[in-house]
Design an enzyme around this catalytic site. Structure first.
Site, PDB file in Angstrom:
ATOM      1  N   LYS A 173      83.403   1.917  21.874  1.00  0.00           N
ATOM      2  CA  LYS A 173      83.305   1.341  23.223  1.00  0.00           C
ATOM      3  C   LYS A 173      84.059   0.015  23.314  1.00  0.00           C
ATOM      4  O   LYS A 173      84.839  -0.207  24.233  1.00  0.00           O
ATOM      5  CB  LYS A 173      81.826   1.110  23.609  1.00  0.00           C
ATOM      6  CG  LYS A 173      80.985   2.377  23.563  1.00  0.00           C
ATOM      7  CD  LYS A 173      79.575   2.145  24.094  1.00  0.00           C
ATOM      8  CE  LYS A 173      78.737   1.182  23.264  1.00  0.00           C
ATOM      9  NZ  LYS A 173      78.323   1.699  21.957  1.00  0.00           N
ATOM     10  N   ARG A 184      79.218  -8.160  10.199  1.00  0.00           N
ATOM     11  CA  ARG A 184      78.008  -7.835  10.956  1.00  0.00           C
ATOM     12  C   ARG A 184      76.970  -7.227  10.026  1.00  0.00           C
ATOM     13  O   ARG A 184      77.190  -6.144   9.478  1.00  0.00           O
ATOM     14  CB  ARG A 184      78.339  -6.835  12.070  1.00  0.00           C
ATOM     15  CG  ARG A 184      78.835  -7.467  13.329  1.00  0.00           C
ATOM     16  CD  ARG A 184      79.121  -6.423  14.390  1.00  0.00           C
ATOM     17  NE  ARG A 184      77.918  -5.737  14.867  1.00  0.00           N
ATOM     18  CZ  ARG A 184      77.915  -4.941  15.929  1.00  0.00           C
ATOM     19  NH1 ARG A 184      79.023  -4.737  16.618  1.00  0.00           N
ATOM     20  NH2 ARG A 184      76.796  -4.336  16.308  1.00  0.00           N
ATOM     21  N   ARG A 194      71.120   0.201  28.284  1.00  0.00           N
ATOM     22  CA  ARG A 194      70.682   0.963  27.114  1.00  0.00           C
ATOM     23  C   ARG A 194      69.277   1.513  27.299  1.00  0.00           C
ATOM     24  O   ARG A 194      68.777   2.197  26.417  1.00  0.00           O
ATOM     25  CB  ARG A 194      70.678   0.048  25.894  1.00  0.00           C
ATOM     26  CG  ARG A 194      71.897   0.189  24.976  1.00  0.00           C
ATOM     27  CD  ARG A 194      71.720  -0.869  23.911  1.00  0.00           C
ATOM     28  NE  ARG A 194      72.416  -0.637  22.684  1.00  0.00           N
ATOM     29  CZ  ARG A 194      73.550  -1.230  22.342  1.00  0.00           C
ATOM     30  NH1 ARG A 194      74.174  -1.995  23.199  1.00  0.00           N
ATOM     31  NH2 ARG A 194      74.059  -1.049  21.146  1.00  0.00           N
ATOM     32  N   ARG A 200      83.480  -0.951   9.231  1.00  0.00           N
ATOM     33  CA  ARG A 200      83.549  -2.131  10.087  1.00  0.00           C
ATOM     34  C   ARG A 200      82.727  -3.270   9.483  1.00  0.00           C
ATOM     35  O   ARG A 200      83.132  -4.425   9.515  1.00  0.00           O
ATOM     36  CB  ARG A 200      83.032  -1.763  11.489  1.00  0.00           C
ATOM     37  CG  ARG A 200      83.155  -2.869  12.507  1.00  0.00           C
ATOM     38  CD  ARG A 200      82.878  -2.362  13.908  1.00  0.00           C
ATOM     39  NE  ARG A 200      81.440  -2.309  14.187  1.00  0.00           N
ATOM     40  CZ  ARG A 200      80.921  -1.916  15.348  1.00  0.00           C
ATOM     41  NH1 ARG A 200      81.719  -1.487  16.328  1.00  0.00           N
ATOM     42  NH2 ARG A 200      79.624  -1.897  15.546  1.00  0.00           N
ATOM     43  N   ARG A 225      69.403   2.164  14.641  1.00  0.00           N
ATOM     44  CA  ARG A 225      70.107   1.983  15.922  1.00  0.00           C
ATOM     45  C   ARG A 225      70.349   3.344  16.575  1.00  0.00           C
ATOM     46  O   ARG A 225      70.260   3.476  17.801  1.00  0.00           O
ATOM     47  CB  ARG A 225      71.421   1.225  15.705  1.00  0.00           C
ATOM     48  CG  ARG A 225      71.167  -0.276  15.488  1.00  0.00           C
ATOM     49  CD  ARG A 225      72.255  -0.938  14.704  1.00  0.00           C
ATOM     50  NE  ARG A 225      73.515  -1.049  15.416  1.00  0.00           N
ATOM     51  CZ  ARG A 225      74.693  -1.265  14.819  1.00  0.00           C
ATOM     52  NH1 ARG A 225      74.751  -1.379  13.503  1.00  0.00           N
ATOM     53  NH2 ARG A 225      75.781  -1.375  15.531  1.00  0.00           N
TER      54      ARG A 225
HETATM   55  P1  AMP Z   1      76.290  -3.544  20.065  1.00  0.00           P
HETATM   56  O1  AMP Z   1      77.323  -4.539  19.676  1.00  0.00           O
HETATM   57  O2  AMP Z   1      76.453  -3.058  21.481  1.00  0.00           O
HETATM   58  O3  AMP Z   1      76.157  -2.403  19.086  1.00  0.00           O
HETATM   59  O4  AMP Z   1      74.886  -4.322  20.059  1.00  0.00           O
HETATM   60  C1  AMP Z   1      74.365  -4.893  18.875  1.00  0.00           C
HETATM   61  C2  AMP Z   1      72.877  -5.147  19.025  1.00  0.00           C
HETATM   62  O5  AMP Z   1      72.643  -6.042  20.117  1.00  0.00           O
HETATM   63  C3  AMP Z   1      72.045  -3.918  19.350  1.00  0.00           C
HETATM   64  O6  AMP Z   1      71.695  -3.186  18.205  1.00  0.00           O
HETATM   65  C4  AMP Z   1      70.833  -4.551  20.007  1.00  0.00           C
HETATM   66  O7  AMP Z   1      69.970  -5.142  19.081  1.00  0.00           O
HETATM   67  C5  AMP Z   1      71.453  -5.685  20.805  1.00  0.00           C
HETATM   68  N1  AMP Z   1      71.834  -5.214  22.156  1.00  0.00           N
HETATM   69  C6  AMP Z   1      73.086  -5.093  22.671  1.00  0.00           C
HETATM   70  N2  AMP Z   1      73.057  -4.623  23.942  1.00  0.00           N
HETATM   71  C7  AMP Z   1      71.760  -4.416  24.229  1.00  0.00           C
HETATM   72  C8  AMP Z   1      71.078  -3.935  25.363  1.00  0.00           C
HETATM   73  N3  AMP Z   1      71.749  -3.531  26.465  1.00  0.00           N
HETATM   74  N4  AMP Z   1      69.721  -3.884  25.319  1.00  0.00           N
HETATM   75  C9  AMP Z   1      69.054  -4.300  24.232  1.00  0.00           C
HETATM   76  N5  AMP Z   1      69.630  -4.741  23.126  1.00  0.00           N
HETATM   77  C10 AMP Z   1      70.977  -4.818  23.112  1.00  0.00           C
END
Ligand code: AMP
Length: 370
Positions: free
Chosen positions: A194, A314, A269, A308, A326
């Site tokens: 994404k 990360r 989400r 990654r 996740r």
């Molecule tokens: P991402 O980079 O989108 O994979 O997000 C990394 C982490 O941030 C996720 O595993 C969640 O802990 C938190 N996070 C990101 N976006 C959301 C969201 N829309 N709702 C809740 N937690 C989020």
């Protein structure tokens, strides 16, 4: 009539003064047929209805009286519309027939409040007359007694109606020009690509990219209150609570009032995030045009994320248990949103496996077909 700018938005001509006045006269005649034997009180709903009330009364052929109420509809933090009464109905309406003159009925929220307001008065009866009516947006139960013009579910200004207080003085009605706005949700499991794709799409279509994951990481890096709060959840691979995430997202959108559109990446989400997003965008006369899912299978995604994790640092990408957690969060809370967007006919699925530019081309085909 020419296109016109109000604040940050462009509006295009929609209804001429003659078309509007013809509809108003027709309404006045229809009401007159029903009330010629008595002296009704017309109650205008301020501010938007002032022009309509004026022209309606000029077209009404028999004795009548006029009064006003004032309601204001605004958005609270929960994004549910709350309607506040700023000017109550006058006492002299007791025992009389009241016809409420509204400029526009869309969702029906204000109408519900009006019906409630007048149900508490001792009027003989009350009817609702609305100059404009959006059948596609109306979710109320109350039947509207007199309708001037049915219009599509698009934002309009002019003839008393405003966009942030501008446009009320126009004799004609204009429609918001939304053609240039594209708002996309990029959907998919962690590692689906994404963020990578959003970087290309934002350049190609001049969009603002908002990644909630990036926003959290930025806050964690800078050790802000928000970052401290989010850290424990993110470290476990859990979702951050909705209230926190929704507020952060809204703040990010508000920072770019002139954007030609947004790519939402990693948001929504959960079901309540999706609902909050729709309600929030509605307050800005915007909406989601498409939700595009990047599809890939779990084993490929896990490999990508572990790779990654080696370079990005990360921590949530370096441990297979956290990654699987996740995915569980995604399956339980996020995957059901497919149905939410399918029901709105906005869901598109794209194969997320292949070369980056191939995938960008697949996404571009969806966007250009919108
Ligand atoms: P991402 O980079 O989108 O994979 O997000 C990394 C982490 O941030 C996720 O595993 C969640 O802990 C938190 N996070 C990101 N976006 C959301 C969201 N829309 N709702 C809740 N937690 C989020």
């Amino acid at each position: 009539m020419h296109p016109m700018q109000l604040h940050d938005k462009t509006f295009v001509p929609y209804l001429s003064e003659n078309e509007i006045l013809a509809a108003v006269t027709k309404m006045a005649n229809a009401v007159a047929l029903d009330y010629q034997d008595e002296r009704p009180i017309f109650v205008g709903v301020l501010n938007g209805a002032f022009m309509f009330v004026s022209d309606f009364l000029k077209a009404y052929p028999y004795d009548c009286e006029v009064s006003f109420v004032k309601l204001s509809s605004y958005q609270g933090l929960t994004s549910t519309g709350i309607v506040e009464t700023l000017l109550e109905p006058e006492d002299n309406i007791a025992g009389r027939s009241v016809i409420i003159l509204e400029d526009i009925i869309d969702s029906g929220r204000t109408l519900k409040e009006l019906v409630h307001l007048f149900s508490n008065t001792k009027v003989k009866e009350f009817k609702i007359a609305s100059l404009f009516y959006k059948p596609a947006a109306y979710t109320g139960e109350y039947k509207i007694d007199y309708i001037g013009i049915e219009i599509p579910d698009k934002f309009i200004v002019g003839y008393g109606l405003d966009y942030n207080e501008l446009g009320r003085n126009l004799r004609e009605v204009y429609q918001l020009n939304q053609q240039h706005m594209i708002n996309l949700v990029l959907f998919g499991k962690p590692g689906a690509g994404k963020g990578t794709q959003a970087e290309f799409l934002k350049e190609k279509y001049n969009l603002k990219h908002i990644s909630t994951g990036d926003l959290f990481r930025y806050n964690m890096k800078n050790d802000t209150e928000l970052g401290k709060l989010a850290k424990s959840y993110i470290d476990r691979g859990d979702l951050v609570p909705d209230e926190v995430t929704i507020q952060m997202l809204q703040d990010a959108v508000d920072k770019s009032p002139d954007a030609a559109g947004f790519i939402f990446d990693g948001f929504p989400r959960t079901a309540s995030q999706a609902e909050a997003l729709d309600a929030f965008l509605e307050t800005k006369n915007m909406g989601i045009n498409a939700t595009i899912a990047l599809e890939a299978n779990d084993e490929i995604l896990i490999q990508r994320l572990l790779e990654r994790g080696k370079v990005s640092g990360r921590t949530d990408d370096q441990d297979e248990d956290k990654i699987r957690n996740r995915f569980d969060e995604y399956n339980q809370k996020t995957a059901p949103l497919k149905d939410f967007y399918k029901m709105q006919n906005k869901f598109y699925s794209v194969n997320g496996i292949g070369e980056i530019d191939e995938i960008t081309a697949r996404l571009g085909a969806v966007i250009e077909g919108l």
